[in-house]
Design an enzyme around this catalytic site. Structure first.
Site, mmCIF file in Angstrom:
data_model
loop_
_atom_site.group_PDB
_atom_site.id
_atom_site.type_symbol
_atom_site.label_atom_id
_atom_site.label_comp_id
_atom_site.label_asym_id
_atom_site.label_seq_id
_atom_site.Cartn_x
_atom_site.Cartn_y
_atom_site.Cartn_z
ATOM 1 C CB SER A 254 15.415 -23.977 -16.285
ATOM 2 O OG SER A 254 15.681 -24.038 -14.773
ATOM 3 C CE LYS A 255 11.693 -32.669 -13.232
ATOM 4 N NZ LYS A 255 11.186 -33.286 -14.649
ATOM 5 N NE ARG A 256 19.966 -27.109 -15.123
ATOM 6 C CZ ARG A 256 20.069 -25.227 -15.985
ATOM 7 N NH1 ARG A 256 21.143 -24.676 -14.795
ATOM 8 N NH2 ARG A 256 19.820 -25.155 -16.758
ATOM 9 N N GLY A 258 13.703 -25.190 -9.805
ATOM 10 C CA GLY A 258 12.340 -25.382 -9.308
ATOM 11 C C GLY A 258 11.802 -26.748 -9.757
#
Ligand code: GLU
Length: 488
Positions: A254-256, A258
């Site tokens: 997920s974007k969270r 990286g």
């Protein structure tokens, strides 16, 4: 044998996700390996998710990655258009065919009614919330009347409950679903646009796609697609669902945690060849220990049979390692070009270093960097005099006699005329021999004086890159500054 035709079918939601890149890459490798065609199809039928510029962005990222497609929105082909929003009439036509054959039906239910069905089923704790097929019972006349009165409608798939839907997946083997768990999917929405399922199946058929290679998150959609193929009486493509990409803690990537956009990796200076190499290994291996690949070798070695079922961990350390490995294989003249481009973006753009000097920096640093920008960031001392000196190294290496040793060395340098690397070496050895001291006694304070640091490339590489005048001025400055720091 039937021609191999595969497609990458992204929805343009803003950027190319690394998971999307993996899907695109496996499709590309499979097509190239089998002399097939790789197609780009833009699935832009969800108007709520439409993002301005997303298609251009996607295309740029694919091109940067070297994934050239044979057919697509900007290159054309015999099966176009390749943007689903330009194919709406087709989906309508095929949905009507399904209605005619009893495999789909108009549904005029209001949002309120759908909401109350949902609430009722939630109360009853049914395992799968589903539409209750109410509109399937409408008479021909009722339907006609609603259509005449412009009552908003959707078209739904008529799923027959209690049947097994079975298909073969190249990666997962036999997959089974029970139709009892499948809702009467909407095929055409009230805005006239098709849903993913409808457009995807119609296009895969019309574009003669032989293999559908996509992420595991689409596996649960596949039984719906199988039903559609059966209802249309169309030949099914082969399916291959690629394993999920995971964070090191095994949560879904997920974007969270990286970067997930290809453009972010590009902006950070990752090499295209390293990113491709890394992404290829996210779920696939050739059956040996080899980890370094260029695209042409990947094409040669790739097979869907060797794609794993288990999720693939996205290990940034490995990507960094591969980047360094790929960088070291690039020839110095090419690196020079890349370094010059990078330097233009830095505060050193006005330095106008000649190629020879930059090549010396490249040679000195090549084994010590993982990124082009590290030819600057890891050795700023080649571009400007140190503004500070490593305190630990001062404590350890700056002895009482260091200034006098450095002055002796400086005197030797001052005598030199247009010195070459060997001349610096001779000068250095002369001081060491005359004073009868170990090399370290001079080398450590000298490195500190010239670079401000305690580690770096070979001393004589540093000397030749800096040149006579710069060495002299840095020794003078260091003696003054470090004596002040030390308070002596
Ligand atoms: N449009 C879907 C996506 O965004 C395509 C899935 C498929 O390949 O069928 O990934």
């Amino acid at each position: 044998m039937k021609e191999i035709r595969v497609r990458f079918a992204p929805s343009p939601t803003g950027y190319l996700h690394v998971g999307g890149l993996r899907t695109a890459l496996y499709n590309y490798l499979f097509a190239k390996k089998n002399n097939g065609k790789f197609i780009l199809r833009i699935e832009d039928t969800d108007r709520n998710r439409y993002v301005e510029g997303a298609v251009e962005n996607l295309i740029n990222s694919l091109k940067w990655c070297g994934l050239t497609y044979d057919e697509g929105p900007d290159v054309g082909g015999n099966y176009g258009p390749y943007m689903q929003s330009q194919r709406l009439d087709l989906y309508k036509k095929y949905a009507e065919e399904l209605i005619k054959n009893g495999h789909a039906y108009y549904c005029f239910c209001s949002q309120e009614r759908l909401q109350s069905i949902r609430e009722e089923q939630e109360k009853q704790k049914v395992p799968q919330i589903k539409y209750d097929k109410h509109c399937l019972g409408l008479s021909k006349d009722e339907i006609q009347e609603n259509l005449m009165n412009n009552v908003p409608y959707v078209i739904r798939l008529n799923v027959i409950p209690n049947q097994k839907i079975i298909f073969q997946d190249i990666i997962r083997g036999q997959v089974e679903f029970d139709s009892i768990n499948i809702d009467d999917q909407i095929l055409i929405k009230s805005d006239g646009y098709p849903t993913y399922h409808m457009a995807n199946v119609v296009d895969d058929h019309l574009m003669e796609i032989s293999h559908v290679i996509r992420g595991e998150e689409w596996l649960s959609s596949t039984p719906k697609h199988i039903l559609l193929y059966d209802y249309f009486n169309w030949e099914k493509p082969e399916f291959a669902h690629l394993p999920l990409l995971l964070n090191p803690d095994r949560s879904k990537l997920s974007k969270r945690q990286g970067d997930v956009a290809v453009e972010d990796y590009r902006a950070k200076g990752y090499l295209q060849s390293a990113l491709i190499n890394f992404v290829a290994l996210l779920g696939w291996n050739a059956g040996d220990d080899k980890e370094f690949y260029y695209m042409n070798e990947l094409i040669e070695k790739f097979s869907l049979e060797r794609v794993n079922k288990a999720g693939a961990v996205f290990d940034l350390q490995k990507l960094n390692w591969l980047n360094a490995e790929h960088l070291r294989k690039i020839d110095n003249i090419e690196l020079l070009k890349m370094l010059k481009v990078y330097l233009e973006t830095t505060q050193y753009s006005k330095l106008n270093y000649d190629d020879e000097k930059l090549l010396s920096i490249i040679e000195a640093m090549k084994e010590r960097v993982s990124f082009i920008h590290e030819f600057v960031d890891n050795c700023k001392y080649f571009y400007e005099e140190p503004s500070e000196y490593d305190i630990k190294s001062i404590e350890k290496n700056w002895k009482e006699d260091s200034p006098s040793l450095l002055i002796k060395f400086k005197e030797q340098i001052e005598k030199l005329n247009n010195p070459q690397k060997e001349d610096f070496e001779i000068a250095f050895n002369k001081v060491v021999e005359e004073l009868n001291i170990g090399k370290g006694k001079l080398i450590h304070p000298l490195r500190l004086a010239l670079t401000g640091q305690s580690t770096g490339p070979g001393m004589f590489d540093i000397l030749i890159i800096l040149g006579k005048e710069e060495i002299i001025s840095r020794i003078d400055k260091a003696i003054k500054t470090i004596q002040i720091i030390k308070g002596t």
